[in-house]
Design an enzyme around this catalytic site. Sequence first.
Site, mmCIF file in Angstrom:
data_model
loop_
_atom_site.group_PDB
_atom_site.id
_atom_site.type_symbol
_atom_site.label_atom_id
_atom_site.label_comp_id
_atom_site.label_asym_id
_atom_site.label_seq_id
_atom_site.Cartn_x
_atom_site.Cartn_y
_atom_site.Cartn_z
ATOM 1 C CG ASP A 78 -17.465 -0.249 -14.428
ATOM 2 O OD1 ASP A 78 -16.907 -1.141 -13.911
ATOM 3 O OD2 ASP A 78 -17.790 0.941 -14.110
ATOM 4 C CG ASP A 125 -5.224 6.472 1.251
ATOM 5 O OD1 ASP A 125 -4.516 7.489 1.558
ATOM 6 O OD2 ASP A 125 -4.820 5.750 1.052
ATOM 7 C CG ASP A 138 -1.231 9.894 0.229
ATOM 8 O OD1 ASP A 138 -0.984 9.009 -0.168
ATOM 9 O OD2 ASP A 138 -0.929 11.109 -0.898
ATOM 10 C CD GLU A 183 2.724 7.094 1.824
ATOM 11 O OE1 GLU A 183 3.285 6.382 0.891
ATOM 12 O OE2 GLU A 183 2.050 8.246 1.442
ATOM 13 C CG HIS A 216 -1.675 1.445 -3.077
ATOM 14 N ND1 HIS A 216 -1.663 1.658 -1.688
ATOM 15 C CD2 HIS A 216 -1.460 2.574 -3.522
ATOM 16 C CE1 HIS A 216 -1.430 3.108 -1.359
ATOM 17 N NE2 HIS A 216 -1.322 3.452 -2.598
ATOM 18 C CG ASP A 217 2.186 3.224 -2.931
ATOM 19 O OD1 ASP A 217 1.560 3.701 -4.148
ATOM 20 O OD2 ASP A 217 1.804 4.060 -2.038
HETATM 21 C C1 GLC Z 1 1.058 7.814 -1.434
HETATM 22 C C2 GLC Z 1 0.246 6.878 -2.128
HETATM 23 C C3 GLC Z 1 0.604 6.847 -3.524
HETATM 24 C C4 GLC Z 1 0.380 8.129 -4.368
HETATM 25 C C5 GLC Z 1 1.406 9.259 -3.598
HETATM 26 C C6 GLC Z 1 0.986 10.512 -3.996
HETATM 27 O O1 GLC Z 1 2.350 7.370 -1.420
HETATM 28 O O2 GLC Z 1 0.275 5.807 -1.416
HETATM 29 O O3 GLC Z 1 -0.138 5.686 -4.155
HETATM 30 O O4 GLC Z 1 0.870 7.653 -5.588
HETATM 31 O O5 GLC Z 1 1.030 9.114 -2.239
HETATM 32 O O6 GLC Z 1 -0.198 10.761 -3.623
#
Ligand code: GLC
Length: 566
Positions: free
Chosen positions: A36, A109, A209, A263, A337-338
């Site tokens: 998909d 996460d 997060d 984070e 990923h950021d």
């Molecule tokens: C963290 C995540 C990011 C997300 C943000 C808001 O920084 O790593 O990808 O956009 O939080 O949740």
Amino acid sequence: MCPADTETLDGGEPTWWKEAVVYEIYPQSFNDSDGDGTGDIPGIIEKADYLDELGIDVIWMTPPYDSPHADNGYDIRDYRSILDVFGDMDDFERLLEELHDRDIRLILDMVLNHTSDEHAWFQKSRREEDGYEDYYHWVEGDPDQPPNNWTSGFGGSAWTYDDTREAWYLHLFHEKQPDLNWRNPAVRREMHDVVEFWLQKGIDGFRFDVFNVMSKPEGYPDGDPDGGWVGMEHFADGPRIHEYISGLCDDVLAGYDVLTVGEGMDITPRSAKRYCGPSGDGLNMVYHYDHTMLDYGDGGWWDIVDWEVSEIRDALTKWVRQLEVTDAWNTVYLGTHDTPRIVSRFGNDDRYHYESATMLGTLLLTFPATPFCFQGDEIGMTNYPWSSREEMRDADATNRVELALEDGRAETFSDVADVVRYRSRDNARTPIQWSDDEAGGFTDGDPWIPVNPASDAINVANQRGRPDSVLSYYQRLIELRHNEDALVYGVYDLLTDDHPRVWAFERSFESERLLVALNWAGRTSRVDLSEAGEVASVLACNYDDPGTDLGALTLRPYEACVFRVV
Ligand code: GLC
């Protein structure tokens, strides 16, 4: 590895999460099992042997929960179910079992700061249903005048006016990500239950997060308008944050042997020690952005500035030194990923692709911290050549670009293309390049985000088993980290305080001493490291025949060596 009665670098006991190499999986871009176009949990299961071969110990999976994906899963609609496109709870449980069978742990996460606006709590709250009125941050007032000047992390105001409730709600990120009101004990209880729900499933921990922005001051005071992310000084490490984090740790997490990493936004080693370490709230570790903000100028996201090797070296070294003093454990990552792809940002993704990708891997896997490796960096994946607004998916970059197009800072995509190509988080989110097949072997369908055309040359299939590939180098370095206590628990000594390109450091533990030398440049560098003694053996190097005369060490472009020294 480390004998259980040995005292470690942070003065604490050796534990599995200090010794682990963590690998981040972004499920939508990892592997699609059903055609998909979006990666899924059965797709991860198909690649479990690949993960095992790589040698990593822990997987951090970004949010797999039910979500409308305005911010790719960080906008959760239901914390207790799996997004359809990823599979279902049976798939999740099967994944956990497959990983555990291979001695790989899984952490999830967890987004505690905000939900989706489609979450039932928000729907009830906006209608002021009994008990839900204060689940979010609501402020009444003039619909044309937000309650304060705070901005969202994605640009624009942090407040949106809701016509149903006729009040403003706070969202530190996308307008579809309303911030939960942690002052409300009912919200805290709900979130504790969510965390407990996943622990009961047998997962091995969490990445929390943006965990340190959950407490907002009463009255929502204006922020410094010149302060970058406006309001940050009020909501980063806010007034009641330690009560919330220690509450979560004491009431829920303390009963489990899990890895917890937060984070941290705008976090410093000084504030970090209050969250983790012997006198902290109970988290194992946090991660920071100091070394990944060096290429941001005064104009923020839009302003790309050059960085120096010395700045990265100093930023990461500062954390080691200050956490050593405070006895808290450290983390290291270069990409997530950021962020853009690490070889494109910190290395040279063209002429020195192999050399710089492996040099960065050497730093990641020999640094005094639990390393977090982002999917695809182990094959040296590169940034994508974005050429239109339609190709972009990331809420952050698209929001900024749309605001710029609306307010006239840009007329067409080409006005912003350079910044998007450099900065966009989508660079990290293009699918894993498994082979040179159609869509990089990621899917049989139409991928949800473009596959990088570099997949022809950079892919797992053509690196697997080839001794001179980035992938094989990562495998060797991960194995080395597992075999050498000094790389995990060893004291860190910086040997090159002022060299413009070479970063050399020693890691020593009991009688073992290892020396890591990195030449962070596309040119040859010379350095005198004789104070470290003599080379006894070469444990790793991304070139053949490295020099071993430490008094006059010549390092070729992006050369990285790990020596045992005596
Ligand atoms: C963290 C995540 C990011 C997300 C943000 C808001 O920084 O790593 O990808 O956009 O939080 O949740």
